[in-house]
Every structure is written in C-alpha cells, then in structure tokens.
Design a protein around this motif. Structure first.
Motif, mmCIF file in Angstrom:
data_model
loop_
_atom_site.group_PDB
_atom_site.id
_atom_site.type_symbol
_atom_site.label_atom_id
_atom_site.label_comp_id
_atom_site.label_asym_id
_atom_site.label_seq_id
_atom_site.Cartn_x
_atom_site.Cartn_y
_atom_site.Cartn_z
ATOM 1 N N ASP A 514 -12.861 -9.534 8.595
ATOM 2 C CA ASP A 514 -12.387 -8.887 9.816
ATOM 3 C C ASP A 514 -10.905 -8.551 9.799
ATOM 4 N N HIS A 515 -10.244 -8.790 8.672
ATOM 5 C CA HIS A 515 -8.800 -8.609 8.701
ATOM 6 C C HIS A 515 -8.324 -7.779 7.526
ATOM 7 N N LEU A 516 -7.136 -7.237 7.737
ATOM 8 C CA LEU A 516 -6.499 -6.494 6.670
ATOM 9 C C LEU A 516 -5.596 -7.471 5.942
ATOM 10 N N LEU A 517 -5.818 -7.587 4.661
ATOM 11 C CA LEU A 517 -5.067 -8.563 3.886
ATOM 12 C C LEU A 517 -3.965 -7.837 3.119
ATOM 13 N N PRO A 518 -2.708 -8.201 3.362
ATOM 14 C CA PRO A 518 -1.652 -7.566 2.568
ATOM 15 C C PRO A 518 -1.733 -8.058 1.124
ATOM 16 N N LEU A 519 -1.459 -7.164 0.190
ATOM 17 C CA LEU A 519 -1.592 -7.533 -1.219
ATOM 18 C C LEU A 519 -0.274 -7.366 -1.946
ATOM 19 N N VAL A 520 -0.072 -8.213 -2.944
ATOM 20 C CA VAL A 520 1.026 -7.982 -3.874
ATOM 21 C C VAL A 520 0.421 -7.959 -5.275
ATOM 22 N N THR A 521 0.978 -7.121 -6.113
ATOM 23 C CA THR A 521 0.487 -7.065 -7.485
ATOM 24 C C THR A 521 1.367 -7.960 -8.330
ATOM 25 N N LEU A 522 0.764 -8.981 -8.895
ATOM 26 C CA LEU A 522 1.529 -9.963 -9.655
ATOM 27 C C LEU A 522 2.328 -9.293 -10.773
ATOM 28 N N ARG A 523 1.668 -8.332 -11.435
ATOM 29 C CA ARG A 523 2.327 -7.628 -12.537
ATOM 30 C C ARG A 523 3.617 -6.972 -12.068
ATOM 31 N N ASP A 524 3.544 -6.350 -10.890
ATOM 32 C CA ASP A 524 4.723 -5.628 -10.394
ATOM 33 C C ASP A 524 5.847 -6.581 -10.025
ATOM 34 N N ILE A 525 5.502 -7.631 -9.280
ATOM 35 C CA ILE A 525 6.596 -8.496 -8.837
ATOM 36 C C ILE A 525 7.196 -9.279 -9.997
ATOM 37 N N LEU A 526 6.448 -9.418 -11.075
ATOM 38 C CA LEU A 526 7.006 -10.104 -12.242
ATOM 39 C C LEU A 526 7.660 -9.117 -13.193
ATOM 40 N N GLY A 527 7.583 -7.829 -12.847
ATOM 41 C CA GLY A 527 8.204 -6.829 -13.689
ATOM 42 C C GLY A 527 7.525 -6.682 -15.038
ATOM 43 N N LEU A 528 6.240 -6.930 -15.097
ATOM 44 C CA LEU A 528 5.515 -6.779 -16.352
ATOM 45 C C LEU A 528 4.882 -5.395 -16.398
ATOM 46 N N SER A 529 4.745 -4.868 -17.596
ATOM 47 C CA SER A 529 4.153 -3.542 -17.689
ATOM 48 C C SER A 529 2.630 -3.680 -17.709
ATOM 49 N N ALA A 530 1.981 -2.640 -17.227
ATOM 50 C CA ALA A 530 0.529 -2.673 -17.150
ATOM 51 C C ALA A 530 -0.068 -2.592 -18.535
ATOM 52 N N PRO A 531 -1.066 -3.384 -18.820
ATOM 53 C CA PRO A 531 -1.788 -3.200 -20.064
ATOM 54 C C PRO A 531 -2.599 -1.904 -19.969
ATOM 55 N N GLU A 532 -2.386 -1.062 -20.919
ATOM 56 C CA GLU A 532 -2.876 0.333 -20.951
ATOM 57 C C GLU A 532 -3.853 0.816 -19.868
ATOM 58 N N SER A 533 -5.028 0.254 -19.774
ATOM 59 C CA SER A 533 -6.081 0.908 -18.997
ATOM 60 C C SER A 533 -5.952 0.799 -17.482
ATOM 61 N N ALA A 534 -5.798 -0.428 -16.987
ATOM 62 C CA ALA A 534 -5.950 -0.626 -15.550
ATOM 63 C C ALA A 534 -4.785 -0.051 -14.759
ATOM 64 N N ASN A 535 -5.089 0.574 -13.680
ATOM 65 C CA ASN A 535 -4.068 1.027 -12.751
ATOM 66 C C ASN A 535 -4.647 0.948 -11.359
ATOM 67 N N LEU A 536 -3.853 0.440 -10.456
ATOM 68 C CA LEU A 536 -4.371 0.121 -9.137
ATOM 69 C C LEU A 536 -4.902 1.325 -8.378
ATOM 70 N N ALA A 537 -4.114 2.385 -8.348
ATOM 71 C CA ALA A 537 -4.470 3.498 -7.477
ATOM 72 C C ALA A 537 -5.620 4.338 -8.030
ATOM 73 N N ASP A 538 -5.597 4.609 -9.311
ATOM 74 C CA ASP A 538 -6.617 5.525 -9.816
ATOM 75 C C ASP A 538 -7.517 4.860 -10.847
ATOM 76 N N GLY A 539 -8.681 5.348 -10.896
ATOM 77 C CA GLY A 539 -9.715 4.974 -11.857
ATOM 78 C C GLY A 539 -9.533 3.702 -12.631
ATOM 79 N N GLY A 540 -9.208 3.848 -13.902
ATOM 80 C CA GLY A 540 -8.924 2.705 -14.740
ATOM 81 C C GLY A 540 -10.149 1.859 -15.019
ATOM 82 N N ARG A 541 -9.880 0.610 -15.209
ATOM 83 C CA ARG A 541 -10.896 -0.265 -15.717
ATOM 84 C C ARG A 541 -11.944 -0.635 -14.674
#
Lengths: 902, 164
Positions: A514-541
């Motif tokens: 019943d609620h909207l859960l705010p999210l943080v992306t661990l990769r982003d806040i740790l300043g790590l680069s995405a492993p090739e495939s996955a991307n939050l907004a579009d398609g990906g894995r």
C-alpha cells in the motif's frame, strides 16, 4: 599504582554502587535490619581497609559515616531523609576521593571538615540520646567542632587494626562470634583480619541470605580485557570454522566430515559460553537510578516511586555500556518533566506519588526496555509552539500532522519542552542524543504518550554486538554485508508488470503493497560502475533485488544486483583512515576468507538526505508496514476454469466431504441434510459435474445457525500469504486475482455466494438482532483502505441485515460527517494511510456530530496494548480483522447497549 | 604468502670499512625503478600478490582491504600515494609489505621487494630541497649508496596524511 590499592578501588567501587541502592531501599523500609547491617558492614569494610592502606582522609569520612550508621543500627536514631541525605553526602565524598585516588594513586587534597562536623554532630547528640531537634545548619560552627574531636572516639580509632574489627562483627551478628577468630591474636597481621572478616561475612550471609553467598562463592573476578581477548579469539575460531564448513560442503565424501561436525558443535557451544561471560544483568545499569530518582524527588518536591521489573535480564556488556547513559537520562526526564507535583497530581485525580516503571524483557533476539511514567504526558500544545518557535515546520504542516508525528519532534536536537531549565533537565540536549546512541547499536526507540496519562518509551536493542547475522549482497561486482537487523524483507523487482521499479523525475520508487517505497541504488551511492548489462531505467537483465530496510521508523529500499546468503559475521571496526565513510559500519572476514565491508543502513539513509524526512514519514510508514506485513491464512482450492481459487480461511467454518448420494434437489436448488438441518449447496461457477463421483468436497460457510455449502472440485492447500489483490475481478463471485504461492490465484467473494442462496435463509433466523423490534435496518459506516476487506465485509454485513456505507479513508468519512449524515455505528480499520483509525476516532470524539456514535475498531493485530490505545482514542470495541463471529456479535451488542442508553 | 625470511635471504653491507659508524637496517623496495627503504623493525610481513577487496568511496590511495591470518589489513597503493601512474602490466610482482601504524595494520602495495641493507648513518642526508613536495612529505632523507640513492620512507607520515 600499588596492587593493593588497585584491588581496594575495584572492591570499593562495587560496594559503593550497592550502598547507593541499598540506602534508598532503607529509607523506604527503615526497619530492615538485614539491609542496615549490610550497609554498615560495607562502610565498615571501607573504613577498615583505608586504615590499613594509609588513606587517612577516606578513613575519617568513612569512619564518621559509620558512626551515624551505627546509631541507625542500634535504633538510637530514626532513619529519616535528612540523615540518609547526610550519609549520601558522605558516600559522594568517598566517591570523589576514590576518583582522585584512581587518577593519581594518592588521596586528593580537600577539606571534609564541614561534612565531618555535621556527621559528628548527629553522632554526638544522638549518641547521647538527649536531643530530638532536626539537623541544624552547621556551617558556622563546623570549624570549632572539627578542631576539638570528641575524646571518646580516639581509642576506637587506635584500635582499628584488629580487635575492634572483630568486635564490630560480633556485635552485629552474634551467631558468628564463635567462628570469628579472636581479635587479639591477629593484632599484628591486619591482612589476616581482613580475610577473617570476609570469611565471617560470607558465613553470616550464608545464614542470613543463602542465595547471595552461593553466588559470591562461585563467582570469580576476571579482568574485562581478558574476556574481550577471549571473545576475539572465539570470533576468529567461528570464522575459521565457517571456512572449514564451506570447504566441507564442496566435498562429497571425506573422513573430515565427522570431526568437523563435532568441531562445529563445540565451537558453537564455546561461542555461546563466552558470550555468556560478557552478559550482565541490566540491573547493573539501573543500580544508580533509585538514588537519582530520590535526589530529584527531594530537589523538586515530587513524590516518585521507581519500579524496576526484569533487572535480571542479561545483555552484552558492550551494549549495556552504550545504553547506560541514555537510560539514566530518560528516567531523569520522566521524573523531571513527566511526573507532576503532588498537588497537580491530586488535582488531576491521580495518586500523589507518581510511578516510573522500568521494564526489561527478551523478545526474539532483542531486549526491550520500557520506561513508562504516569505523569502528564507530552503536551501537544507545547510541542507545537516549540516547533513553530524553532521553525521546524509551518503551522499548515503542523495541522496536517498527527499527534504521533508531532511527538517525534522531541527527538530533534535542541528540543526540550520543559518550561524552565532545572539542574536536572530542560537544557534541550537529550532525546536526540539518546536516539543517536541507541541507533548506533542497531536499536530503535519508540514513543507513546497520552497527554494527561503518561509517557512510555520503548527501546529495542540487540542482545549482542559482537556477532551479527548479515545478508550478503552484490553491487557493481563487489560484495557487501547488510546487518539482518535492519532488513525487513527482500523483494524481487521485475522490469515489467506489477513489481516494477518506477521513476519519478529520475528518483526510483517501488510500490510495496500500500505504500510507495523510496529506493536508493547501492551501486550509485557507492560510486561503482554498472556491470555491463543491467540498467535500472531501461531493459537490461531484468530482475533487480530490493532490500527493504528500516532505520528507526523510516522504511526504504536498497537496490542491489544480487543477493547471496546470510552469514554470521563478526563485526570488526574499519581502519582509521576509512572511519569517515558513513556508509560502512565495519568490515569482516567471510567464510571463504575474503574481506567484506558491512553497510550501515543508518548511514545510507543519511547520505541520501533522507534522514530529514524521517520524522515526518516515520509514523505513517511504520504503521503501514505493520499492516502490509500482515499475513492471511488462505484456503486454496480448485473449481471451475482457470486459475486456482482462494478464500480467507477464517471465513470457512468447516470442510466436508459430502456423499453425492445424500444430495437432494428441491426447486432447482441442491440441498443436503447437514447436522440436523437442511443446508443449501451452491456449485462453484455454475456447474460441478456430480456424475460418477462418490464424494464431493464442500466448503461450509456458517452464519448464526444457518450454513451453506460451496461445492468445489478439490481442496488443494492451506497457507499463509500476504494478500494483495492486484487485478479486480469483473465477474461476480471473484474479488480479484492475487499472487499466492507464486501463482496467479482468484480470490473468491464469499458474500456473493452467500447472497446467491435465497436471502431468506439468512434473514429469517431467530436471533436476528435488527428486525425483531421492527426497526429499520441499522446503518453501518465501514471505513477501510483495503478494497479486499471492504469487498469481503460489505456482503457479510448486508447479509446480516445492516445497511452498509463503505469508505476508503477517514478523511472521506469526516466529510460525510460534516455533511450531516448519521450512522448507527462506525466500523473502522486502524492502519490506514493519511489518517489512522486512532486519529480518526480522536477526531470523531472531539466534538464532531458523531460524538455519540459507537465506534468499533477492526484490526489485524489485536494485542492488549492496541486495545488499550483504541479505547483511549475513543473506540467502543476492538475486533480482530478476521473474526467474523465477534464482529457480528460485537456490532449487535454495541448497538443494543447504545440503544438502551439513548 | 612469502615469508619475511625469503625476502631477506641476501644481506649485504654497504661500505663495511667504517665499522665504527652507527648502522641501521632497511628493507629496500622498488617502486617505478626508484629504490626506497623502510626500517626493518617496522615491517611485520612481506606478501606476494593478494586478493584485495575494493572499498568504494575510500581515498584513492586505498587499494582495498585484505585478510592477513584473520586480521583485516588496509592496503595502500604507494604508487598512487607518491603521485605515480599505474604500473606497466606484467612488469611487476605487486608485492606488499605490512606495517603497523597506530595499532592498525596496513599493507603497502609496491612493485618489488629488494634486499635488506645495513646502512651507515654517515651516508645519510636530508632531503634535497628540489625533491617533489609529495615525496618530501613522506621521506625522512636519502642514503647515498654506491650505485644509486635510497629514499627512506616515513611510514607514519605516509599513512597519517591519508584522509577522506
């Protein structure tokens, strides 16, 4: 420092702690001779040892105090607050001297003459037994008395080393005198006397209080450092064992497996055992409190009774140290801000003496500590004023806030609602520090306060900090550990469909029930680069994992790439140069030998700037969470076409297998004789083929004395699930579709089937409460945010003869109230967004035109506390959500009661 | 994990004639072709290439952390600390020396470990003023050896100034 002195300090510090508590008890029970003897003995021991160690200043103070205690013991002097205060002062002085001694190794300089003069005065005047006047102010004459010490005391001091000592013992507990060695022979060997004294002490204890001596005889004083080292070693051992077990798992058959299993068990036991040595009863942290409360009540002219329950509850020493100060602070607060003056209390119709209750207990790997007072509670008005004054929120924001939300502000820095600053509290340093300290050790603090009734704080803390269970996750190719304590649940988010991550202007959010859960992306806040495939907004894995994490009352999700296992880890502090990274609370070595960083959920919440929002959303999300996590027992069955079907188990009275041969048919309806009555049978979804079937499973729904049977094909299972109806059903008989046990399942609408049987079945039975007086149908207002329950209860209530109006929020209900609609009874859910049931009831009760309408609370968790709170808010009844029978009977009963009353 | 003894198999004496002079022992390490020295007594371990866990958000000089017999050791990339670029691939063995600093262990990741030398203080000189400030900050001084120069690293200064 001299070893002897060090030993003496440890011992004396312990004695002094217990004297404090004992004296307060003594003041309340002046006739407790055992207690008095114990206090006397402690003081006596201090005095004796001081004399031996050559600590004249300490000795003098202890000696004079002992004199006065002696008068108590002999019954010459009554135990009154003034005299006890005097003894306290002496003890405080002893503490000061001891502190100095600890620092420098020698007695600090100082003048005790004033104190000694007053002690002497009491001793002399009472010792002579000739004066009854209260303690005079002695400041002026102190010097004079000091300069001329009473003559009769001198011999006693000189006899200190031996004889007097033994004699003192003998006097006190005559039965020991035979065992105690004669004082004379030990004259030259004071240490021997000290030992003999100890011995006779424990012996006398054995007679007077067997329990104590048993404990003291079996306990051993061990340096804390030794224990800490031991703990570290055991931690290492645990890690090594984990490594070994991991290797073992990879190998199918090996002769190592048996000894390794054995090792595993031994290490587990060892770990537990060593942990136990670190455990201390929480009473140790409380021992100072009676004294504090006593001093406060005298200073502020209040009457306060401190009750402590569960002192023996044990927790890790490290944790204990961390909560000692917050606890003291909060108890002090309760006495100072919470408890009113005796006059105010009497005026408010409360007993003159206020009560502060400390209660500690275990609950599921946590220790809960409650600090409750029956004082005036938090003043919403004053908090409001203070918020505005400090510009923490605008008046408009405040208007939309609930009382609970406003109360959360007391955890802000610099926020104190005490009107005047006393020496005790009101300086505005406090609750924020308390909360920070408690959250630092992975605990949480909750506040419940009712104005005029009192305040209750509930602290939840982990049992130990040394070994924690952690969830291992991966982000950007690196592994991290998240302490299990903060993890509420794990959700798998897909790219499409119901469970997807949505974006609001680039900020990811997730619909968690019943609620909207705010999210943080661990990769982003740790300043790590995405492993090739996955991307939050579009398609990906595709699938992403959301670790739903709670910090205090604030719930948020951490998006990670992968989730591994949970592991028991030993938290090790990070090296100095990494200390400033808020996101990590430590690091550890995993079973496979690799180093891993431990994430700090509080730090993550902070770094994403969400901690500010914490106070505002905390209460709401917190409550929503409880609701959302409520599981429902469901009966799964197969009938008709397509998906499996489910029905809340609580609605089903019985499951029966009915022989097809017993089914009769009248007027197109199937009937069966069931428990001496005719029961109509309704086939699910129109038709069930009875040909060639001997028995059919039937779900029996009962209302009052009438039953109906729903014929299904097969009963599959009963399971507990979170129910979230995701697709509303269009066809009659279905509430909608939910994912149950990983499959799309139709949730059936029992009301529909009940209604499909001739209504008269249910209307004509005798104990129908509404029509017997020929009254019109009673009007029920049902407020519940969940469509599932609205849909389930509406038919139920209307079948029972009520006219039902359903609304999804209290706000809508209040609007109806303003419009002048009236109802006979209001049934309301408790956990709802925007405004919860308690607030709704409070609003209704505070002068709305529904003020006199009975209100029944409907909730998924009906604990006694909740019920109390419900009643306090103005609910007349409190019913568990799935308890249909009680709901109907409570409605009928409440209505008839109110009917009579009006 | 190669032991300390492996690294110290050869022990030479530079200029043994002046035996009256005071001596100290240094472990030599090579970074980017330059020889550095660290007082032997400060060194706890010499390690071969290790599996290092990266630490996000840490200062750039921090290479990560590693498990040394159950203790967590913070690895410092000395090349970076000295403002040198990353090493050419395949040329170095990526060894590290473990030192203690303020009760914590640090492993200094360097290119290669050389011999242990006993050096005479008469050959010691303070830093030439023309030395790169980044190097001057972490160096105590320079020893004149026969063929080359050895820069003495000050471990506490090397580690102490790493801040987030």
């Amino acid at each position: 420092m001299d070893d002897l002195i060090a030993e003496f300090l440890t011992e004396t510090n312990e004695s002094i702690e217990s004297i404090d508590a004992d004296l307060v008890t003594l003041e309340q029970n002046p006739n407790d001779m055992d207690l008095l003897s114990r206090i006397f003995r402690l003081m006596h021991t201090i005095k004796g040892t001081c004399g031996f160690l050559g600590l004249p200043r300490l000795e003098t103070v202890a000696h004079r105090a002992e004199n006065v205690l002696g008068l108590f013991r002999d019954g010459v002097l009554d135990v009154t607050p003034e005299y006890v205060t005097l003894i306290f002062e002496s003890i405080d002085r002893i503490k000061v001297i001891i502190a100095g001694l600890e620092e420098t190794g020698s007695e600090p300089q100082g003048d005790d003459s004033g104190l000694i003069a007053r002690l002497d005065h009491v001793y002399e005047s009472r010792g002579g037994g000739d004066s009854d006047e209260p303690m005079p102010d002695f400041d002026g004459t102190a010097q004079a008395v000091e300069s001329a010490p009473p003559v009769e005391m001198i011999p006693e001091i000189s006899a200190e080393g031996g004889g007097a000592e033994a004699q003192g013992e003998t006097e006190m507990i005559p039965s020991v005198s035979e065992e105690a060695p004669s004082g004379g022979t030990d004259q030259e060997h004071p240490p021997a006397v000290a030992k003999a004294e100890e011995k006779s002490d424990s012996k006398s204890d054995a007679q007077g209080a067997p329990k104590e001596s048993a404990v003291s005889a079996q306990s051993l004083r061990v340096n804390v450092e030794t224990l800490e080292n031991l703990m570290t070693l055991v931690s290492e051992l645990v890690l090594t064992r984990n490594q070994l077990l991991q290797i073992l798992r990879a190998q199918k058959e090996t002769e190592f497996s048996t000894p390794l299993q054995r090792l595993n068990h031994v290490v587990s036991d060892l770990q537990e055992g060593v942990m136990k040595t670190r455990m201390q009863p929480i009473g140790n942290a409380w021992s100072k409190l009676p004294r504090i409360i006593r001093d406060i009540s005298i200073e502020l002219g209040k009457k306060v009774d401190l009750q402590m329950i569960g002192q023996e509850t044990e927790l890790d020493r490290q944790v204990l140290d961390m909560i000692k100060d917050p606890l003291t602070h909060m108890v002090r607060n309760s006495a100072d801000h919470g408890i009113e003056n005796p006059e105010e209390r009497l005026a408010a119709g409360k007993p003159e003496t206020g009560t502060i209750t400390l209660h500690a207990y275990h609950e599921g790997g946590h220790i809960l500590i409650e600090i409750a007072d029956d004082g005036k509670g938090l003043s919403t008005e004053r908090i409001r004023k203070k918020i505005l004054e400090k510009n923490l929120a605008t008046a408009a924001e405040l208007d939309s806030m609930s009382v609970q939300q406003m109360q959360q502000f007391i955890f802000r820095a610099g926020f104190s609602t005490a009107e005047k600053v006393t020496s005790v509290s009101g300086r505005g340093v406090g609750m924020d520090v308390v909360r920070t300290n408690i959250e630092k050790i992975g605990g949480s603090i909750e506040l419940r306060s009712v104005e005029g009734k009192g305040t209750k704080f509930i602290i939840k803390i982990p049992l130990t900090l040394a070994i924690v269970s952690a969830l291992i996750v991966e982000a950007g190719g690196e592994r991290f550990a998240i302490p299990q304590l903060g993890v509420r649940e794990l959700v798998m988010a897909s790219q499409t469909g119901q469970n997807r991550i949505e974006m609001i202007n680039g900020a990811p959010v997730f619909r968690l029930r019943d609620h909207l859960l705010p999210l943080v992306t661990l990769r982003d806040i740790l300043g790590l680069s995405a492993p090739e495939s996955a991307n939050l907004a579009d398609g990906g894995r595709g699938n992403r994992y959301v670790v739903v994490t709670q910090v205090g009352g604030y719930l948020f999700g951490i998006i990670v790439d992968r989730v591994f296992d949970t592991e028991e880890i030993v938290v090790k502090p990070v090296s100095c140069i990494l200390k400033n990274i808020d996101l990590f609370s430590g690091n550890t070595i995993l079973g496979d030998g690799s180093v891993i960083m431990i994430l700090d959920p509080a730090g993550i919440a902070k770094i994403t700037g969400e901690v500010e929002a914490l106070e505002n959303v905390g209460a709401k999300v917190g409550e929503g969470r409880v609701d959302a996590r409520q599981k429902t027992s469901l009966l799964l069955f197969r009938a008709g076409h397509g998906a499996p079907k489910a029905v809340p188990l609580s609605l089903v009275s019985r499951l029966e297998n009915i022989k097809t041969s017993t089914i009769e048919s009248t007027g197109g309806n199937m009937l069966v004789q069931y428990r001496g009555q005719l029961m109509p049978l309704v086939p699910f979804d129109g038709g069930v083929n009875l040909d060639g079937v001997e028995e059919i499973p039937v779900l029996v729904f009962t209302d009052g004395v009438r039953s109906m049977g729903l014929v299904v094909e097969e009963i599959v299972d009963i399971l507990e699930e979170y129910v979230e109806v995701q697709i509303s059903g269009n066809s009659g008989g279905l509430l909608g579709t939910a994912i149950i046990n990983g499959k799309a399942t139709d949730v059936i609408d029992v009301g529909y089937y009940v209604q499909s049987v001739n209504r008269e079945w249910f209307k004509t039975h005798g104990d129908d409460p509404y029509e017997k007086d020929g009254q019109s149908r009673r009007r029920v207002l049902l407020v519940d945010d969940s469509p599932f329950f609205r849909n389930m209860l509406t038919p139920l209530l209307s079948v029972a003869g009520y006219e039902v109006t359903t609304l999804e929020s209290p706000l809508a209900a209040l609007k109806l109230c303003d419009e002048g609609r009236t109802f006979d009874i209001i049934v309301s859910d408790i956990e709802m967004p925007e405004m919860n049931g308690f607030q709704f009831a409070e609003k209704v009760r505070s002068g709305s035109q529904w003020q006199g309408t009975p209100m029944v609370a409907l909730t998924s968790h009906a604990t006694p506390q909740d019920m109390d709170r419900g009643r306090a808010a103005g609910f007349t009844g409190y019913i568990a959500k799935f308890d249909r029978e009680t709901l109907l009977s409570t409605l009928a009963q409440t209505l008839s009661e109110y009917g009579e009353a009006s | 994990m190669s032991g300390f003894s492996n690294a110290s198999t050869t022990r030479k004496k530079e200029d043994s004639s002046a035996s009256s002079d005071q001596c100290s022992d240094y472990l030599t390490i090579i970074i980017s072709g330059q020889m550095f020295g660290i007082p032997v007594l400060q060194i706890q371990d010499v390690l071969g290439p290790q599996k290092v866990t990266k630490i996000p958000l840490a200062p750039p000089e921090v290479a990560g952390s590693l498990n040394l017999r159950g203790r967590i050791v913070t690895a410092i990339d000395v090349r970076r600390r000295l403002g040198l670029g990353p090493a050419e691939a395949g040329k170095n063995r990526n060894m590290s020396v473990v030192v203690e600093h303020e009760d914590e262990l640090y492993s200094l990741v360097i290119d290669r470990v050389g011999d242990v030398l006993t050096l005479q203080t008469k050959n010691f000189e303070s830093n030439p003023p023309t030395l790169d400030p980044a190097w001057r900050n972490v160096s105590v001084g320079v020893y004149r050896l026969e063929k080359e120069l050895l820069i003495v690293l000050d471990v506490s200064r090397l580690l102490g100034s790493i801040k987030i």
